[in-house]
Design an enzyme around this catalytic site. Structure first.
Site, PDB file in Angstrom:
ATOM      1  N   ASP A 121       0.821  -1.210   0.000  1.00 39.34           N
ATOM      2  CA  ASP A 121       0.000   0.000   0.000  1.00 39.34           C
ATOM      3  C   ASP A 121       0.855   1.261   0.000  1.00 39.34           C
ATOM      4  O   ASP A 121       1.898   1.314   0.641  1.00 39.34           O
ATOM      5  CB  ASP A 121      -0.897   0.028   1.246  1.00 39.34           C
ATOM      6  CG  ASP A 121      -2.037  -0.970   1.147  1.00 39.34           C
ATOM      7  OD1 ASP A 121      -2.469  -1.234   0.024  1.00 39.34           O
ATOM      8  OD2 ASP A 121      -2.477  -1.463   2.196  1.00 39.34           O
ATOM      9  N   ASP A 321      -5.943  -0.239  10.497  1.00 39.85           N
ATOM     10  CA  ASP A 321      -6.556  -0.726   9.266  1.00 39.85           C
ATOM     11  C   ASP A 321      -8.055  -0.471   9.205  1.00 39.85           C
ATOM     12  O   ASP A 321      -8.661  -0.602   8.144  1.00 39.85           O
ATOM     13  CB  ASP A 321      -6.300  -2.230   9.108  1.00 39.85           C
ATOM     14  CG  ASP A 321      -4.888  -2.526   8.631  1.00 39.85           C
ATOM     15  OD1 ASP A 321      -4.218  -1.596   8.161  1.00 39.85           O
ATOM     16  OD2 ASP A 321      -4.450  -3.690   8.735  1.00 39.85           O
TER      17      ASP A 321
END
Length: 437
Positions: A121, A321
């Site tokens: 990411d 997250d």
């Protein structure tokens, strides 16, 4: 590249079974390299990042057999370590950040490990120092080829136990160091170790293989090195991040959803945090029942009346997250909330798409955003957007499912990296979503 077309504004209903945990799977799959005996793993999620790692293991020489859906057998008895220094591995490893965790087990078992600078990411700087500083303290020599962006650690005489204080409680760093230390000579203590359920699961698996580990679940791990490890059978936990995503989706779309077999004892502050947003969760055995929030949900305030502040922290704090999910769910809450993303400086930049959809969000700086909820008095508007990373991608998908009109999400490969067959599972609940290749 594929895209999602989503017709929003529909209420969903039904049951979902959460996939196996992505973050645990990446650690557990790397741990199969620690033994030449058979390791059987159940509940492996069928997602892009995990499947990439399985391909890397296969190319490294691991014999892999699929036993059933989500269940695999692994034999690491005839590895081709030369693959690690070849161009193929540089290509494959650089596309997966989780590939960094093959270094620890290879270093512990064979005295050397290599990795290209991994991808993953784009959510800000994510240092690898914790991993390599731990290896160096165990006696490994470190080298970095700047031109080829390639890391290597070698310990031709083996690793030796030591005492270390980690600069940060890195989850992958802790996992990597543990996997190296279980085969080191002597005693290793790791202070400020990450203690997430996934680290606990890794330790339980290693203990089943014959490792000697104490302090599981705490931030002080003690390891007495052994000369070899046996095979074992291990089952991966349900994915707590996916469970949180389903909770957020249910509330945001005012849907009635039951999430099955969630392993409540491993959810930490996730249920508490969603309740702070006013979301009702019912514990039914080991399931979570989310009723339809037809009257909306109201953000709590602190005792002194100040605005609710939700921030991330290492376990047992709230996982980073899920902050993207909490943020998008807050856009339809009754009240306001400040989201503070402490750990990654680029993770909130997707909010411009939510603002385009009509959300009331003030991006204070790269780490903080204030959300003023609509209380469902006005819906988000459909738009075209691109998924920048896994968690922002699922957040935008939740926003699109609640929005009025038809939205398009590009770069959905990012979502596929962390969520198994998400479009099929949403359609089973009644969502109007189409994948266009």
């Amino acid at each position: 590249m594929a895209v999602f077309k989503i017709e929003g504004g529909h209420h969903l209903s039904g049951e979902v079974i959460p996939q196996g945990a992505k973050n645990e799977a990446l650690q557990i799959l790397c741990a199969v390299l620690l033994t030449d005996q058979e390791v059987i793993i159940h509940n492996i999620p069928d997602i892009r990042d995990v499947n990439k790692l399985i391909v890397i293991l296969k190319n490294l020489g691991v014999r892999i057999e699929k036993l059933a859906k989500g269940s695999y057998s692994f034999h690491s008895d005839n590895l081709n370590l030369a693959y690690l220094e070849g161009e193929q591995f540089k290509q494959e490893g650089s596309g997966l950040r989780g590939s960094i965790m093959i270094v620890g087990p290879l270093l512990g078992r064979f005295g050397k490990g290599y990795i290209p600078r991994p991808g993953g990411d784009k959510i800000g700087r994510r240092r690898l120092d914790t991993h390599f500083e731990g290896f160096i303290k165990l006696g490994a020599d470190f080298r970095y080829n700047k031109e080829e962006r390639f890391y290597g650690v070698e310990a031709p005489n083996g690793l030796s136990g030591t005492s270390m204080l980690l600069e940060e409680a890195s989850v992958t760093g802790t996992a990597n160091i543990i996997m190296a230390a279980v085969l080191a000579k002597g005693k290793t203590t790791i202070y400020n170790a990450a203690c997430e359920p996934y680290i606990q699961q890794l330790c339980k698996m290693l203990i089943a293989m014959g490792a000697k580990i104490q302090g599981v679940g705490s931030n002080l791990i003690t390891i007495e090195g052994v000369t070899s490890l046996n095979g074992c059978t291990h089952r991966i936990l349900p994915d707590m991040i996916e469970i949180g995503s389903w909770i957020g989706l249910a509330a945001m779309t005012q849907s009635e959803i039951t999430i099955k077999n969630v392993s409540w004892e491993n959810l930490g502050l996730i249920p508490t945090t969603f309740r702070k947003l006013g979301i009702t969760l019912e514990k039914r055995g080991d399931d979570i029942y989310v009723p339809p929030h037809t009257n909306g949900y109201e953000v709590q305030s602190f005792i002194d009346g100040s605005i609710m502040n939700i921030s991330d922290a290492p376990w047992p704090g709230f996982t980073p997250d899920l902050l993207s999910i909490v943020l998008v769910v807050a856009t339809q809450a009754r009240g306001s909330v400040l989201i503070h993303q402490k750990m990654f400086e680029s993770r909130l930049f997707f909010v411009d798409k939510l603002i385009d959809m009509g959300a009331k969000i003030i991006l204070c700086d790269p780490h903080r955003a204030t959300i003023i909820g609509h209380d469902f008095k006005s819906t988000l508007k459909a738009t075209t957007m691109t998924s920048p990373d896994i968690r922002a991608g699922i957040s935008l998908l939740i926003a699109a499912l609640s929005a009025k009109g038809t939205s398009t999400i590009h770069n959905i490969e990012q979502i596929d990296r962390g969520y198994e067959n998400i479009d099929e599972r949403l359609r089973a609940l009644g969502a109007k979503i189409t994948r266009i290749e």
